[in-house]
Design a protein around this motif. Structure first.
Motif, PDB file in Angstrom:
ATOM      1  N   PHE A  49       0.838  -1.198   0.000  1.00  0.00           N
ATOM      2  CA  PHE A  49       0.000   0.000   0.000  1.00  0.00           C
ATOM      3  C   PHE A  49       0.876   1.253   0.000  1.00  0.00           C
ATOM      4  O   PHE A  49       0.650   2.198  -0.769  1.00  0.00           O
ATOM      5  CB  PHE A  49      -0.910  -0.034   1.230  1.00  0.00           C
ATOM      6  N   LYS A  50       1.898   1.255   0.835  1.00  0.00           N
ATOM      7  CA  LYS A  50       2.824   2.387   0.913  1.00  0.00           C
ATOM      8  C   LYS A  50       3.548   2.600  -0.418  1.00  0.00           C
ATOM      9  O   LYS A  50       3.708   3.739  -0.882  1.00  0.00           O
ATOM     10  CB  LYS A  50       3.846   2.156   2.033  1.00  0.00           C
ATOM     11  N   LYS A  51       3.952   1.512  -1.028  1.00  0.00           N
ATOM     12  CA  LYS A  51       4.677   1.597  -2.300  1.00  0.00           C
ATOM     13  C   LYS A  51       3.798   2.226  -3.381  1.00  0.00           C
ATOM     14  O   LYS A  51       4.267   3.062  -4.169  1.00  0.00           O
ATOM     15  CB  LYS A  51       5.129   0.201  -2.720  1.00  0.00           C
ATOM     16  N   VAL A  52       2.533   1.847  -3.412  1.00  0.00           N
ATOM     17  CA  VAL A  52       1.603   2.410  -4.385  1.00  0.00           C
ATOM     18  C   VAL A  52       1.448   3.908  -4.161  1.00  0.00           C
ATOM     19  O   VAL A  52       1.456   4.705  -5.119  1.00  0.00           O
ATOM     20  CB  VAL A  52       0.236   1.703  -4.302  1.00  0.00           C
ATOM     21  N   LEU A  53       1.308   4.314  -2.907  1.00  0.00           N
ATOM     22  CA  LEU A  53       1.132   5.727  -2.589  1.00  0.00           C
ATOM     23  C   LEU A  53       2.360   6.553  -2.957  1.00  0.00           C
ATOM     24  O   LEU A  53       2.237   7.703  -3.401  1.00  0.00           O
ATOM     25  CB  LEU A  53       0.821   5.903  -1.100  1.00  0.00           C
ATOM     26  N   ASP A  54       3.542   5.974  -2.793  1.00  0.00           N
ATOM     27  CA  ASP A  54       4.782   6.735  -2.981  1.00  0.00           C
ATOM     28  C   ASP A  54       5.308   6.711  -4.415  1.00  0.00           C
ATOM     29  O   ASP A  54       5.956   7.664  -4.854  1.00  0.00           O
ATOM     30  CB  ASP A  54       5.870   6.210  -2.035  1.00  0.00           C
ATOM     31  N   GLU A  55       5.036   5.629  -5.143  1.00  0.00           N
ATOM     32  CA  GLU A  55       5.619   5.498  -6.477  1.00  0.00           C
ATOM     33  C   GLU A  55       4.802   6.182  -7.560  1.00  0.00           C
ATOM     34  O   GLU A  55       5.329   6.555  -8.604  1.00  0.00           O
ATOM     35  CB  GLU A  55       5.804   4.022  -6.835  1.00  0.00           C
ATOM     36  N   ASP A  56       3.515   6.335  -7.326  1.00  0.00           N
ATOM     37  CA  ASP A  56       2.656   6.928  -8.344  1.00  0.00           C
ATOM     38  C   ASP A  56       2.261   8.338  -7.915  1.00  0.00           C
ATOM     39  O   ASP A  56       2.199   8.648  -6.727  1.00  0.00           O
ATOM     40  CB  ASP A  56       1.403   6.063  -8.537  1.00  0.00           C
ATOM     41  N   THR A  57       1.987   9.192  -8.884  1.00  0.00           N
ATOM     42  CA  THR A  57       1.597  10.570  -8.571  1.00  0.00           C
ATOM     43  C   THR A  57       0.233  10.926  -9.153  1.00  0.00           C
ATOM     44  O   THR A  57      -0.272  12.030  -8.917  1.00  0.00           O
ATOM     45  CB  THR A  57       2.644  11.556  -9.121  1.00  0.00           C
ATOM     46  N   GLY A  58      -0.366  10.025  -9.920  1.00  0.00           N
ATOM     47  CA  GLY A  58      -1.656  10.298 -10.532  1.00  0.00           C
ATOM     48  C   GLY A  58      -2.814   9.838  -9.663  1.00  0.00           C
ATOM     49  O   GLY A  58      -2.642   9.343  -8.549  1.00  0.00           O
ATOM     50  N   LYS A  59      -4.002  10.014 -10.187  1.00  0.00           N
ATOM     51  CA  LYS A  59      -5.199   9.563  -9.474  1.00  0.00           C
ATOM     52  C   LYS A  59      -5.165   8.036  -9.352  1.00  0.00           C
ATOM     53  O   LYS A  59      -4.828   7.339 -10.308  1.00  0.00           O
ATOM     54  CB  LYS A  59      -6.466  10.008 -10.215  1.00  0.00           C
ATOM     55  N   ALA A  60      -5.538   7.556  -8.176  1.00  0.00           N
ATOM     56  CA  ALA A  60      -5.450   6.115  -7.936  1.00  0.00           C
ATOM     57  C   ALA A  60      -6.689   5.598  -7.215  1.00  0.00           C
ATOM     58  O   ALA A  60      -7.264   6.290  -6.358  1.00  0.00           O
ATOM     59  CB  ALA A  60      -4.203   5.782  -7.123  1.00  0.00           C
ATOM     60  N   PHE A  61      -7.080   4.385  -7.594  1.00  0.00           N
ATOM     61  CA  PHE A  61      -8.127   3.647  -6.874  1.00  0.00           C
ATOM     62  C   PHE A  61      -7.511   2.334  -6.424  1.00  0.00           C
ATOM     63  O   PHE A  61      -7.005   1.566  -7.246  1.00  0.00           O
ATOM     64  CB  PHE A  61      -9.337   3.398  -7.776  1.00  0.00           C
ATOM     65  N   ILE A  62      -7.541   2.101  -5.127  1.00  0.00           N
ATOM     66  CA  ILE A  62      -6.848   0.949  -4.543  1.00  0.00           C
ATOM     67  C   ILE A  62      -7.855   0.071  -3.798  1.00  0.00           C
ATOM     68  O   ILE A  62      -8.592   0.555  -2.942  1.00  0.00           O
ATOM     69  CB  ILE A  62      -5.749   1.402  -3.558  1.00  0.00           C
ATOM     70  N   VAL A  63      -7.867  -1.204  -4.122  1.00  0.00           N
ATOM     71  CA  VAL A  63      -8.685  -2.182  -3.396  1.00  0.00           C
ATOM     72  C   VAL A  63      -7.749  -3.104  -2.622  1.00  0.00           C
ATOM     73  O   VAL A  63      -6.816  -3.671  -3.200  1.00  0.00           O
ATOM     74  CB  VAL A  63      -9.566  -3.015  -4.348  1.00  0.00           C
ATOM     75  N   LEU A  64      -7.983  -3.216  -1.324  1.00  0.00           N
ATOM     76  CA  LEU A  64      -7.222  -4.155  -0.496  1.00  0.00           C
ATOM     77  C   LEU A  64      -8.171  -5.211   0.046  1.00  0.00           C
ATOM     78  O   LEU A  64      -9.196  -4.876   0.639  1.00  0.00           O
ATOM     79  CB  LEU A  64      -6.530  -3.424   0.662  1.00  0.00           C
ATOM     80  N   HIS A  65      -7.822  -6.478  -0.165  1.00  0.00           N
ATOM     81  CA  HIS A  65      -8.664  -7.584   0.288  1.00  0.00           C
ATOM     82  C   HIS A  65      -7.975  -8.272   1.469  1.00  0.00           C
ATOM     83  O   HIS A  65      -6.955  -8.945   1.296  1.00  0.00           O
ATOM     84  CB  HIS A  65      -8.903  -8.572  -0.851  1.00  0.00           C
ATOM     85  N   MET A  66      -8.535  -8.097   2.643  1.00  0.00           N
ATOM     86  CA  MET A  66      -7.933  -8.616   3.867  1.00  0.00           C
ATOM     87  C   MET A  66      -8.348 -10.056   4.137  1.00  0.00           C
ATOM     88  O   MET A  66      -9.352 -10.546   3.605  1.00  0.00           O
ATOM     89  CB  MET A  66      -8.337  -7.742   5.062  1.00  0.00           C
ATOM     90  N   HIS A  67      -7.563 -10.720   4.985  1.00  0.00           N
ATOM     91  CA  HIS A  67      -7.955 -12.028   5.513  1.00  0.00           C
ATOM     92  C   HIS A  67      -8.803 -11.852   6.767  1.00  0.00           C
ATOM     93  O   HIS A  67      -9.516 -12.755   7.190  1.00  0.00           O
ATOM     94  CB  HIS A  67      -6.711 -12.863   5.817  1.00  0.00           C
TER      95      HIS A  67
END
Length: 558
Positions: free
Chosen positions: A345-363
């Protein structure tokens, strides 16, 4: 008289095989006793079994040919051990082939009594069937003729009684209803496998007209087996939410229910614009991930669950970036902990600068509960041993509460990461379904029961907005505050997230968005039935469910 004169050891075996054939029927009749049920679910299958066993001169041959049905009988006994009523559902058949080996091992280790019962009942039957086949002795021709004739006539008479009563055998008569469920499961499996074909060319015609000054990031967190009544944010007296309590920008919705008590149905219903009343569209329409892609967002799906060729797997692969955090990793070394989602999650936030939609599927809170959090996160004790037994209810509850507290801490971390980066962001958390924890005299455990309970359907839904989002679109937060206690189900997730992101599409309905002034409370709420038909969500509730529903409502009104 002829039957008595022609009786031999093979005749005894035939009778024993016919009795073993209806062992699950005996239990089902005992659970739901009625004279009609005796005819439909005991005498009819028994006489039919006798007629079938008499087909060959050695009844053991038919018994071995019917081995697949014997396996279904064994499964039904395990099912009854777990849930106490009903027959194997379509969902259970699908869960059997889609649950990973680790989860299956966790569960099997805790239902050993039912496995032992099955072995004691059916292994001797198989041994006798083999013995019957090897013997020189055969059923006497006169015995076979008269026995099969009488049994056949009796079964036809009882079948007539069932049909005259207007009862569908494929719904009410075991094992015909289980065979029907199995056939439906196979059909559903193929429909899901064909999703890439049946959804090919679909488009939401989505667009986004208004943009924030800051980078926009929207997050959907899918919980697992987390029930609302175990969250202190939603009335639980034990503090299971110490991290999110008092969190600025956080809204907690208290009256949300899932559209299914099984993951393989509930998650697609969350991700899709289809709902329980329009389930066929699950196979022809794409998911919310494609909606955001069409609107110009880069999409991510980060999962701590097993990827499969069901709808969840296909929906998740619609993302620009798909990450299975367990792929290529030694599970014994890293564990199945949801904290392993955070670095990605952190990597996605830091590596990209454009608009993002993130889905996280937990256990999340999936059994085996103590495997969902590290040892140093064991706050409520004792949380061992985790045997599915009433005498270990305290340990089960403590371990389950630890999973809620652990999820609470991780959601808090994600919120802080979004806020620290000063993003125009929002995060929605929702669980796929709830869980039974031997809450009342029924002593039900786990989920996917044949008759969904209130504990399985009432789920938490949280909505958080960053400071930058609130400065840009403050009205959505204030509107959502008005609907915190209104009845709704998980169909609101798709439309609410689209509305929060300012995405327009013919498939986005403002009346289903909790941040829209046009929102309409959902009465009645629906669930998707075992055969994919819409049903009123409280259809299967018993007195215990309604009592809990009223108790929870009174707690939240204080």
């Amino acid at each position: 008289m002829a039957i008595r004169l022609h009786w031999n050891r093979q005749s005894t075996y035939l009778l024993l095989f016919a009795i073993s054939w209806v062992i699950p029927n005996m239990v089902l009749v005992w659970i739901d006793f009625s004279w009609f049920n005796i005819i439909a679910n005991l005498l009819f299958p028994f006489t039919l079994g006798i007629a079938l066993m008499a087909v060959f001169r050695k009844p053991g041959i038919m018994m071995l040919l019917m081995l697949p049905m014997l396996i279904i009988h064994a499964y039904e006994i395990v099912f009854l051990y777990l849930f106490g009523e009903g027959v194997i559902t379509t969902d259970m058949f699908l869960n059997t082939v889609t649950t990973d080996v680790e989860e299956s091992t966790e569960l099997l280790g805790n239902i050993m009594p039912s496995i032992i019962i099955v072995c004691v009942l059916y292994l001797p039957v198989l041994a006798l069937a083999i013995l019957s086949c090897c013997m020189k002795m055969r059923l006497h021709a006169g015995f076979r003729r008269q026995f099969s004739l009488y049994a056949g006539i009796a079964s036809l008479v009882m079948a007539g009684i069932i049909l005259v009563a207007g009862v569908r055998m494929d719904e009410k008569v075991y094992p015909l209803n289980v065979i029907y469920n199995l056939n439906f499961a196979v059909d559903k499996w193929y429909r899901e496998r064909n999703y890439p074909i049946t959804s090919y060319g679909f488009t939401f015609h989505a667009n986004k007209k208004i943009h924030a000054k800051e980078r926009e990031v929207y997050v959907l967190v899918l919980g697992e087996s987390s029930r609302a009544m175990s969250w202190s944010l939603l009335g639980r007296q034990v503090n299971t939410n110490p991290f999110l309590t008092g969190q600025p920008g956080l809204l907690t919705f208290s009256n949300i229910t899932s559209e299914s008590n099984a993951t393989q149905k509930s998650v697609p219903l969350i991700l899709s614009p289809a709902d329980a009343s329009s389930a066929p569209y699950l196979y022809t329409q794409k998911s919310i991930i494609t909606l955001f892609k069409e609107a110009g967002f880069k999409t991510y799906f980060i999962t701590n669950q097993v990827a499969n060729q069901q709808l969840i797997g296909f929906y998740s692969k619609e993302a620009n970036v798909w990450i299975d955090i367990n792929k290529g990793v030694d599970k014994k070394e890293i564990g199945q902990y949801d904290a392993n989602l955070i670095p990605h999650f952190k990597k996605v936030l830091d590596e990209d600068t454009g608009k993002a939609f993130i889905v996280l599927h937990m256990h999340g809170s999936h059994f085996k509960y103590s495997n969902r959090y590290p040892v140093d996160k064991s706050f409520f004790k004792p949380d061992q041993p985790l045997a599915i037994k009433l005498q270990h209810k305290t340990e089960l509850w403590n371990a389950y509460d630890n999973t809620i507290r652990y999820s609470d801490s991780l959601l808090h971390v994600m919120i802080n990461m979004l806020q620290e980066r000063e993003l125009c962001a929002s995060m929605l958390y929702v669980s796929d379904h709830g869980e039974n924890l031997m809450d009342d005299d029924r002593h039900l455990f786990l989920h996917s029961t044949p008759f969904p309970t209130y504990y399985e359907l009432r789920i938490p839904m949280l909505l958080w907005f960053s400071r930058q989002y609130l400065e840009t679109w403050p009205e959505r937060y204030s509107v959502a505050q008005q609907y915190l206690h209104e009845p709704a189900d998980t169909r609101v997730v798709f439309h609410t997230l689209a509305d929060i992101a300012g995405i327009y599409s013919p498939f986005v309905q403002p009346k289903l968005s909790v941040v829209n002034k046009s929102f309409e409370p959902q009465v009645p709420r629906r669930i998707l039935g075992d055969h994919e038909e819409p049903e009123e969500f409280s259809r299967y509730f018993k007195t215990e469910d309604f009592d809990e529903m009223h108790r929870e409502d009174s707690l939240l009104k204080r």
